[in-house]
Design an enzyme around this catalytic site. Structure first.
Site, mmCIF file in Angstrom:
data_model
loop_
_atom_site.group_PDB
_atom_site.id
_atom_site.type_symbol
_atom_site.label_atom_id
_atom_site.label_comp_id
_atom_site.label_asym_id
_atom_site.label_seq_id
_atom_site.Cartn_x
_atom_site.Cartn_y
_atom_site.Cartn_z
ATOM 1 N N ASP A 1 -65.497 -20.350 -29.724
ATOM 2 C CA ASP A 1 -64.182 -20.523 -29.356
ATOM 3 C C ASP A 1 -63.922 -21.806 -28.754
ATOM 4 O OD1 ASP A 1 -64.058 -17.911 -30.144
ATOM 5 O OD2 ASP A 1 -64.703 -17.505 -28.204
ATOM 6 N N LYS B 1 -58.864 -25.527 -34.586
ATOM 7 C CA LYS B 1 -57.723 -26.719 -34.524
ATOM 8 C C LYS B 1 -58.274 -27.999 -34.986
ATOM 9 C CE LYS B 1 -55.882 -29.884 -32.717
ATOM 10 N NZ LYS B 1 -55.294 -30.451 -31.321
ATOM 11 N N ASN C 1 -67.099 -12.344 -37.592
ATOM 12 C CA ASN C 1 -67.319 -12.058 -36.146
ATOM 13 C C ASN C 1 -66.519 -13.377 -35.565
ATOM 14 O OD1 ASN C 1 -69.325 -13.532 -37.124
ATOM 15 N ND2 ASN C 1 -70.757 -13.141 -35.667
ATOM 16 N N HIS D 1 -61.201 -17.911 -36.072
ATOM 17 C CA HIS D 1 -60.641 -19.461 -35.959
ATOM 18 C C HIS D 1 -59.170 -19.547 -35.798
ATOM 19 C CE1 HIS D 1 -64.481 -21.219 -36.788
ATOM 20 N NE2 HIS D 1 -64.582 -20.821 -37.814
ATOM 21 N N ARG E 1 -83.436 -6.590 -47.106
ATOM 22 C CA ARG E 1 -83.486 -6.833 -48.637
ATOM 23 C C ARG E 1 -83.196 -5.725 -49.556
ATOM 24 N NH1 ARG E 1 -89.011 -10.148 -47.978
ATOM 25 N NH2 ARG E 1 -88.934 -9.009 -46.437
ATOM 26 N N CYS F 1 -58.719 -28.815 -25.482
ATOM 27 C CA CYS F 1 -58.114 -28.163 -24.301
ATOM 28 C C CYS F 1 -58.076 -28.951 -23.197
ATOM 29 C CB CYS F 1 -58.688 -27.017 -24.145
ATOM 30 S SG CYS F 1 -58.570 -25.623 -25.359
ATOM 31 N N THR G 1 -55.382 -32.169 -27.459
ATOM 32 C CA THR G 1 -54.346 -32.268 -26.339
ATOM 33 C C THR G 1 -53.407 -31.017 -26.394
ATOM 34 O OG1 THR G 1 -52.697 -33.906 -27.464
ATOM 35 C CG2 THR G 1 -54.631 -34.625 -25.716
HETATM 36 P P1 GTP Z 1 -65.058 -19.423 -33.261
HETATM 37 O O1 GTP Z 1 -65.391 -19.660 -34.497
HETATM 38 O O2 GTP Z 1 -64.591 -17.962 -33.042
HETATM 39 O O3 GTP Z 1 -65.983 -19.819 -32.195
HETATM 40 O O4 GTP Z 1 -63.519 -20.150 -32.925
HETATM 41 P P2 GTP Z 1 -62.964 -21.402 -32.759
HETATM 42 O O5 GTP Z 1 -63.928 -22.314 -32.263
HETATM 43 O O6 GTP Z 1 -62.389 -21.924 -33.852
HETATM 44 O O7 GTP Z 1 -61.712 -21.120 -31.585
HETATM 45 P P3 GTP Z 1 -60.636 -20.016 -31.318
HETATM 46 O O8 GTP Z 1 -59.423 -20.223 -32.326
HETATM 47 O O9 GTP Z 1 -61.227 -18.657 -31.251
HETATM 48 O O10 GTP Z 1 -60.081 -20.381 -29.722
HETATM 49 C C1 GTP Z 1 -59.703 -21.471 -29.492
HETATM 50 C C2 GTP Z 1 -58.192 -21.184 -28.754
HETATM 51 O O11 GTP Z 1 -57.866 -22.670 -28.117
HETATM 52 C C3 GTP Z 1 -57.032 -21.091 -29.736
HETATM 53 O O12 GTP Z 1 -56.050 -20.145 -29.376
HETATM 54 C C4 GTP Z 1 -56.499 -22.317 -30.096
HETATM 55 O O13 GTP Z 1 -55.068 -22.439 -30.432
HETATM 56 C C5 GTP Z 1 -56.567 -23.123 -28.818
HETATM 57 N N1 GTP Z 1 -56.798 -24.782 -28.720
HETATM 58 C C6 GTP Z 1 -57.647 -25.581 -29.527
HETATM 59 N N2 GTP Z 1 -57.559 -26.495 -29.033
HETATM 60 C C7 GTP Z 1 -56.488 -26.586 -27.944
HETATM 61 C C8 GTP Z 1 -55.946 -27.572 -27.087
HETATM 62 O O14 GTP Z 1 -56.434 -28.828 -27.201
HETATM 63 N N3 GTP Z 1 -55.273 -27.235 -26.177
HETATM 64 C C9 GTP Z 1 -54.785 -26.239 -26.013
HETATM 65 N N4 GTP Z 1 -54.084 -25.747 -25.151
HETATM 66 N N5 GTP Z 1 -55.256 -25.026 -26.788
HETATM 67 C C10 GTP Z 1 -56.041 -25.397 -28.011
HETATM 68 P P1 IMP Z 2 -72.209 -10.242 -32.763
HETATM 69 O O1 IMP Z 2 -72.195 -11.724 -33.450
HETATM 70 O O2 IMP Z 2 -71.006 -9.784 -33.169
HETATM 71 O O3 IMP Z 2 -73.348 -9.696 -33.106
HETATM 72 O O4 IMP Z 2 -72.018 -10.632 -31.256
HETATM 73 C C1 IMP Z 2 -73.073 -11.204 -30.543
HETATM 74 C C2 IMP Z 2 -72.522 -12.261 -29.416
HETATM 75 O O5 IMP Z 2 -71.954 -13.207 -29.862
HETATM 76 C C3 IMP Z 2 -71.646 -11.259 -28.490
HETATM 77 O O6 IMP Z 2 -71.763 -11.946 -27.029
HETATM 78 C C4 IMP Z 2 -70.228 -11.923 -29.054
HETATM 79 O O7 IMP Z 2 -69.480 -11.929 -28.086
HETATM 80 C C5 IMP Z 2 -70.562 -13.303 -29.436
HETATM 81 N N1 IMP Z 2 -69.809 -13.856 -30.437
HETATM 82 C C6 IMP Z 2 -70.001 -13.667 -31.820
HETATM 83 N N2 IMP Z 2 -69.125 -14.334 -32.517
HETATM 84 C C7 IMP Z 2 -68.348 -15.047 -31.932
HETATM 85 C C8 IMP Z 2 -67.255 -16.057 -31.960
HETATM 86 O O8 IMP Z 2 -66.625 -16.200 -33.006
HETATM 87 N N3 IMP Z 2 -66.682 -16.532 -30.649
HETATM 88 C C9 IMP Z 2 -67.322 -16.134 -29.475
HETATM 89 N N4 IMP Z 2 -68.332 -15.402 -29.508
HETATM 90 C C10 IMP Z 2 -68.775 -14.765 -30.347
HETATM 91 MG MG MG Z 3 -62.916 -17.748 -32.004
#
Ligand code: GTP
Ligand code: IMP
Ligand code: MG
Length: 363
Positions: free
Chosen positions: A12, A17, A39, A42, A137, A305, A346
């Site tokens: 996350d 982005k 799981n 994005h 497997r 962020c 930003t």
């Molecule tokens: P995973 O693969 O689940 O780890 O996700 P991710 O890395 O793509 O991130 P995710 O989209 O789950 O969460 C990031 C959050 O931050 C989202 O709500 C984005 O819209 C937000 N975001 C990303 N960059 C910025 C930023 O620079 N500023 C702000 N305010 N929000 C941001």
């Molecule tokens: P699983 O991948 O669903 O087995 O989850 C294992 C751990 O990884 C848990 O703590 C989840 O919250 C975390 N996790 C899995 N996928 C993500 C992701 O995309 N963003 C943030 N945490 C994740």
């Molecule tokens: Mg995410």
């Protein structure tokens, strides 16, 4: 030329982005999704619409790119078909015929298993049980599913051909370094490694072909689910730092959680994309970031962020327009991690970014 984007902390970090910016700005011909599976969520925006993508590559924001899903990725057929429809990408997406399939029983097992659900705090999407069965497997592959027939591809074949033709390739990782099955906070991790080498293997590209590895960090840290989090916010950390001002701003808006961590998570809108769970918030862990950059062989850091910590920097597009405080903070990250920050985000939109890359070193 191949560029890879991975998460540096607990997922996350805003990979969605950063990928959407690279997809639009650098114009790669091929964009491949790697990582664990659905799981991950994005977040990307296209024409003002928000998408929480769990299967389709975030690079879909570029209308001309060929989209691929690598054999390492677990596929939830319903989620994939739904997202293909929502993103209208049916005519340009391909998934490797060897992707493993998540079935209903994997999801049931994921939510029904006390260890996975309560101790590990899994997302309940069936990924852990499916990867376990894959290792055993006995799992089904994409080539066994009739509704996927029209989308099947040989992803390594396509990517390596594109490479030889001199095309630009962008590979998207999921989750983050600290959730890696190998290097993360075991057992509070996901069911596979999440580093750049695994991401390359997921899509069938060898290490000698990778030119750039972008490791994405949030300007602070967040973690959804259980497990160690050394720099997690508590009263003491909040009082002694920049968080004090942020907490006051949240309180002034009437936001009051059970503790500073919850209040700030809510103020920042830090909710899991897949599970809706509140994320735990903490200080940037420099030591961890350095280790993560090392194992990933980072060539570039992307920091997202920055506007949440320094609201005066919201939507800024030039480095010189950042506040001195923000610049000092970024300099500290760069010095402690030992890798150049070339992208500074930003705001959530693709164009809310400062791009410090040299013209000749884009993807
Ligand atoms: P995973 O693969 O689940 O780890 O996700 P991710 O890395 O793509 O991130 P995710 O989209 O789950 O969460 C990031 C959050 O931050 C989202 O709500 C984005 O819209 C937000 N975001 C990303 N960059 C910025 C930023 O620079 N500023 C702000 N305010 N929000 C941001
Ligand atoms: P699983 O991948 O669903 O087995 O989850 C294992 C751990 O990884 C848990 O703590 C989840 O919250 C975390 N996790 C899995 N996928 C993500 C992701 O995309 N963003 C943030 N945490 C994740
Ligand atoms: Mg995410």
């Amino acid at each position: 030329m191949v560029s890879v984007v991975v998460g540096g902390h607990f997922g996350d970090e805003g990979k969605g982005k950063i990928i959407s910016y690279l997809a639009l700005h650098d114009n790669p011909e091929v964009i491949a999704r790697a990582g664990v599976g659905p799981n991950a969520g994005h977040t990307v925006y296209k024409n003002g619409k928000k998408y929480g993508l769990r299967m389709v590559p975030c690079g879909f924001v570029n209308d001309n790119a060929r989209l691929l899903i690598g054999a390492g990725v677990l596929v939830d057929v319903q989620t994939l078909l739904k997202e293909i429809g929502e993103t209208n990408t049916g005519n340009r997406i391909g998934l490797d015929k060897r992707c493993a399939i998540i079935e209903e029983r994997h999801k049931e097992q994921d939510v029904g298993d006390k260890h996975l659900k309560s101790t590990v705090g899994s997302t309940g999407t069936g990924c852990g049980p499916a990867n376990a069965e894959r290792a055993h497997r006995t799992i089904k592959l994409a080539q066994d599913i009739p509704s996927l027939k029209g989308f099947l591809a040989d992803v390594p074949e396509e990517l390596n051909r594109a490479f030889l033709e001199g095309k630009k390739i962008l590979v998207e990782g999921t989750q983050g370094f600290c959730l890696s099955l190998f290097y993360g906070t075991y057992p509070y991790v996901t069911s596979k490694d999440t580093t750049a080498s695994m991401v390359a293997a997921d899509v069938g590209i060898g290490p000698t072909k990778i030119k750039k590895v972008y490791v994405v960090f949030k300007a602070y840290m967040s973690r959804v689910g259980q497990g160690p989090f050394e720099t997690e916010l508590d009263d003491k950390r909040v009082k002694a730092s920049m968080w004090k001002k942020i907490l006051e701003a949240a309180n002034a808006k009437g936001i009051k959680g059970r503790n500073p961590n919850e209040t700030i998570a809510e103020y920042f809108g830090e909710k899991g994309t897949v599970t809706g769970r509140m994320r735990r918030i903490g200080d940037f862990d420099f030591k961890l970031a350095r280790y993560s950059a090392m194992v990933n062989s980072a060539t570039d850091l992307a920091v997202t962020c920055i506007d949440k910590l320094f609201p005066e920097c919201g939507k800024v597009k030039k480095y010189d327009d950042l506040s001195q405080q923000a610049r000092d903070y970024l300099k500290k990250i760069e010095d402690e991690v030992g890798v150049k920050i070339t992208l500074i985000s930003t705001g959530p939109d693709a164009e809310d970014i400062i791009d410090l890359r040299q013209q000749d070193s884009t993807i």
